[in-house]
Design an enzyme around this catalytic site. Structure first.
Site, PDB file in Angstrom:
ATOM      1  N   PRO A 147     -23.458  10.201 -12.697  1.00  0.00           N
ATOM      2  CA  PRO A 147     -23.662  10.152 -11.067  1.00  0.00           C
ATOM      3  C   PRO A 147     -23.446  11.993 -11.269  1.00  0.00           C
ATOM      4  CG  PRO A 147     -23.164   8.790 -11.015  1.00  0.00           C
ATOM      5  CD  PRO A 147     -22.490   8.664 -12.447  1.00  0.00           C
ATOM      6  N   CYS A 148     -23.820  13.076 -10.750  1.00  0.00           N
ATOM      7  CA  CYS A 148     -23.614  14.445 -10.867  1.00  0.00           C
ATOM      8  C   CYS A 148     -22.125  14.039  -9.608  1.00  0.00           C
ATOM      9  CB  CYS A 148     -24.634  14.803 -11.053  1.00  0.00           C
ATOM     10  SG  CYS A 148     -26.459  14.646  -9.443  1.00  0.00           S
TER      11      CYS A 148
END
Length: 153
Positions: A147-148
């Site tokens: 996840p960014c």
């Protein structure tokens, strides 16, 4: 089926068969964009992405399909579908049945997911749903992105 790791070979990897891309935690499809920009031909095979904004972005960036896959499904049937397959509006928590009931955009989300071969929440994906078959004729590339959000803020 042979699986190789990134450090398991000393010679450059040569892929001669058509490629099918599977993107887990797909976001807007950065892996497929990388292949596209490198000029590497591939087929969008499956993705797993549960965040509603990313589902829309992925479909808009990679597919020109405006088919109404939800034709014949009632709002309650769409709620049932998303209760099982899970979607998120905040990238972190699945929407509850009550939240899904109140949403007016389930038909659009469903159509976007179907158009982009999206299996939605990776938590619920079974290996058989990836449909990795005919491996003598295709090379399957499975990618994933962490996840960014972990890098944001």
């Amino acid at each position: 089926m042979n699986q190789i790791g990134i450090f398991d070979f000393s010679e450059p990897l040569t892929i001669t068969k058509p490629r099918r891309l599977i993107e887990l935690f797909a976001g807007y499809g950065s892996q497929s964009l990388a292949l596209k920009y490198l000029g590497i031909p591939f087929e969008h095979w499956k993705i797993a992405e549960w965040a509603i904004p990313s589902i829309q972005a992925y479909k808009d960036m990679h597919f020109d399909d405006d088919t109404d896959y939800s034709l014949g499904l009632s709002h309650d049937e769409l709620v049932d579908y998303f209760t099982v397959h899970c979607i998120s509006s905040d990238y972190n928590t699945p929407l509850t049945r009550e939240q899904l009931q109140r949403r007016k955009d389930l038909r659009r989300i469903y159509n976007n997911a179907k158009a982009s071969h999206n299996l939605l929440s990776v938590v619920n994906v079974k290996g058989s749903e990836l449909e990795i078959t005919d491996t003598e004729h295709y090379t399957y590339i499975l990618t994933y992105s962490f996840p960014c959000q972990d890098l944001s803020g």
